[in-house]
Design a protein around this motif. Structure first.
Motif, mmCIF file in Angstrom:
data_model
loop_
_atom_site.group_PDB
_atom_site.id
_atom_site.type_symbol
_atom_site.label_atom_id
_atom_site.label_comp_id
_atom_site.label_asym_id
_atom_site.label_seq_id
_atom_site.Cartn_x
_atom_site.Cartn_y
_atom_site.Cartn_z
ATOM 1 N N CYS A 1 -8.072 17.056 50.611
ATOM 2 C CA CYS A 1 -8.788 17.533 51.754
ATOM 3 C C CYS A 1 -8.032 17.690 53.015
ATOM 4 O O CYS A 1 -6.569 17.338 52.848
ATOM 5 C CB CYS A 1 -10.052 16.884 52.022
ATOM 6 S SG CYS A 1 -11.237 16.739 50.558
ATOM 7 N N PRO A 2 -8.399 18.866 53.922
ATOM 8 C CA PRO A 2 -7.623 18.862 55.146
ATOM 9 C C PRO A 2 -6.928 17.650 55.773
ATOM 10 O O PRO A 2 -7.724 16.704 55.883
ATOM 11 C CB PRO A 2 -8.746 19.642 55.884
ATOM 12 C CG PRO A 2 -9.493 20.574 55.080
ATOM 13 C CD PRO A 2 -9.540 19.516 53.917
ATOM 14 N N GLY B 1 -7.073 24.188 50.862
ATOM 15 C CA GLY B 1 -7.904 24.601 52.145
ATOM 16 C C GLY B 1 -9.261 24.832 51.960
ATOM 17 O O GLY B 1 -9.879 25.001 50.975
ATOM 18 N N ASP B 2 -9.978 24.201 53.070
ATOM 19 C CA ASP B 2 -11.659 24.141 52.944
ATOM 20 C C ASP B 2 -11.917 23.112 52.025
ATOM 21 O O ASP B 2 -13.160 23.013 51.567
ATOM 22 C CB ASP B 2 -11.992 25.607 52.767
ATOM 23 C CG ASP B 2 -13.463 25.573 53.458
ATOM 24 O OD1 ASP B 2 -13.777 25.144 54.418
ATOM 25 O OD2 ASP B 2 -14.168 26.307 52.990
ATOM 26 N N GLY B 3 -11.050 22.157 51.380
ATOM 27 C CA GLY B 3 -11.577 21.434 50.463
ATOM 28 C C GLY B 3 -12.842 20.365 50.725
ATOM 29 O O GLY B 3 -13.449 19.923 50.087
ATOM 30 N N ASP B 4 -12.732 20.067 51.999
ATOM 31 C CA ASP B 4 -13.793 19.147 52.367
ATOM 32 C C ASP B 4 -15.026 19.634 52.659
ATOM 33 O O ASP B 4 -16.224 19.199 52.404
ATOM 34 C CB ASP B 4 -13.414 18.532 53.815
ATOM 35 C CG ASP B 4 -13.066 19.360 54.929
ATOM 36 O OD1 ASP B 4 -12.670 20.728 54.620
ATOM 37 O OD2 ASP B 4 -13.178 18.953 56.164
ATOM 38 N N ALA B 5 -15.298 21.052 52.719
ATOM 39 C CA ALA B 5 -16.428 21.831 52.978
ATOM 40 C C ALA B 5 -17.394 21.568 51.679
ATOM 41 O O ALA B 5 -18.582 21.993 51.800
ATOM 42 C CB ALA B 5 -16.291 23.280 53.260
ATOM 43 N N ILE B 6 -16.800 21.464 50.610
ATOM 44 C CA ILE B 6 -17.558 21.286 49.312
ATOM 45 C C ILE B 6 -18.323 20.077 48.843
ATOM 46 O O ILE B 6 -19.166 20.024 48.045
ATOM 47 C CB ILE B 6 -16.595 21.741 47.974
ATOM 48 C CG1 ILE B 6 -15.705 20.873 47.576
ATOM 49 C CG2 ILE B 6 -16.208 23.038 48.395
ATOM 50 C CD1 ILE B 6 -14.919 21.305 46.552
ATOM 51 N N HIS C 1 -13.262 11.157 49.114
ATOM 52 C CA HIS C 1 -13.959 11.866 50.589
ATOM 53 C C HIS C 1 -15.150 11.232 50.703
ATOM 54 O O HIS C 1 -16.049 10.965 49.759
ATOM 55 C CB HIS C 1 -13.683 13.106 50.362
ATOM 56 C CG HIS C 1 -13.979 14.017 51.570
ATOM 57 N ND1 HIS C 1 -15.315 13.953 52.121
ATOM 58 C CD2 HIS C 1 -13.354 14.611 52.583
ATOM 59 C CE1 HIS C 1 -15.349 14.697 53.344
ATOM 60 N NE2 HIS C 1 -14.024 15.015 53.607
ATOM 61 N N ASP D 1 -18.350 28.203 44.045
ATOM 62 C CA ASP D 1 -18.717 28.032 45.312
ATOM 63 C C ASP D 1 -18.265 26.387 45.657
ATOM 64 O O ASP D 1 -18.301 26.257 46.725
ATOM 65 C CB ASP D 1 -20.108 28.329 45.742
ATOM 66 C CG ASP D 1 -20.170 29.705 45.723
ATOM 67 O OD1 ASP D 1 -19.358 30.507 45.683
ATOM 68 O OD2 ASP D 1 -21.370 30.428 45.566
ATOM 69 N N ARG E 1 -12.425 24.642 45.307
ATOM 70 C CA ARG E 1 -11.603 25.276 45.923
ATOM 71 C C ARG E 1 -10.237 25.531 45.307
ATOM 72 O O ARG E 1 -9.774 24.764 44.639
ATOM 73 C CB ARG E 1 -11.200 24.682 47.428
ATOM 74 C CG ARG E 1 -12.507 24.854 48.175
ATOM 75 C CD ARG E 1 -12.742 26.207 48.819
ATOM 76 N NE ARG E 1 -13.756 26.354 49.799
ATOM 77 C CZ ARG E 1 -15.278 26.474 49.341
ATOM 78 N NH1 ARG E 1 -15.339 26.396 48.052
ATOM 79 N NH2 ARG E 1 -16.086 26.345 50.232
#
Length: 209
Positions: A19-20, A27-32, A97, A178, A181
């Motif tokens: 994750c970031p 990239g954007d790994g935490d958003a999922i 995470h 979705d 990543r």
């Protein structure tokens, strides 16, 4: 999607280092992570994988004098990408995470992979020598699972290899794009590892949802 009783959600490597801010950030790994946690609550069967490398793992660029991260080398089992040191056993980077906490509580199995210092392990089903099994296939069969739904990090490596191996072991495989990543490393002819994995999905019969 509406899970069936014979479905298993396979959450691939939802760890701090991917994750970031992590050592091998996607990239954007935490958003999922929140979406995965919400989806996991709908499944009767949940498996979470955890990259779990000893220090000095052979897949680390730092273990090969003069090598740089994201270069490749030949191992006894074939070509291997050399990664930055990541997900070292017991480190903060190897920990899950915090956004995935609800899914961890719901999981039937946490499967650690990459512990053999001589062999990397992308797939949840077998190590990169393509012969050393993790035991996941037997667990899923014993649980009555027939379809694997895969999410996590990274889409074009550990998620993708796990999906392809799910099919190879006789399961249906669905990747929820979705909730994944990709790294998207460049390869030949202007293509990336994202292009390559999706071609392999199409050839193997992996569904992208």
């Amino acid at each position: 999607m509406t899970p069936l009783p014979t479905d298993a959600l396979i959450v691939i490597d939802p760890q701090n280092d991917f994750c970031p801010g992590g050592a091998l950030a996607v990239g954007d790994g935490d958003a999922i992570m929140p979406g995965i946690a919400t989806l996991a609550a709908r499944f009767a069967h949940v498996v979470i994988t955890q990259d779990w490398h000893p220090a000095g793992h052979s897949s680390f660029a730092s273990s090969h004098p003069g090598a740089v991260p994201f270069s490749t080398t030949m191992m006894p089992y074939g070509e291997q990408v050399l990664w930055p040191d990541h997900c070292v056993q017991g480190s903060h980077g190897a920990a899950f995470h915090p956004g995935i906490a609800r899914a961890i509580d719901h999981a039937q199995m946490i499967l650690r992979k990459g512990g053999n210092p001589a062999i990397d392990s992308y797939s949840a089903f077998r190590e990169n020598d393509r012969s050393t099994a993790t035991g996941l296939a037997g667990f899923l069969r014993d649980t009555g699972v027939t379809r694997c739904v895969l999410v996590g990090l990274a889409y074009d490596f550990c998620v993708g290899w796990s999906a392809l191996d799910a099919v190879a072991h006789g399961f249906e495989a669905v990747v929820v794009k979705d909730l994944s990543r990709a790294i998207g490393m460049p390869i030949a002819d202007g293509r990336t590892t994202l292009d390559d994995i999706e071609d392999r999905f199409a050839a193997a019969g992996v569904t992208i949802a």
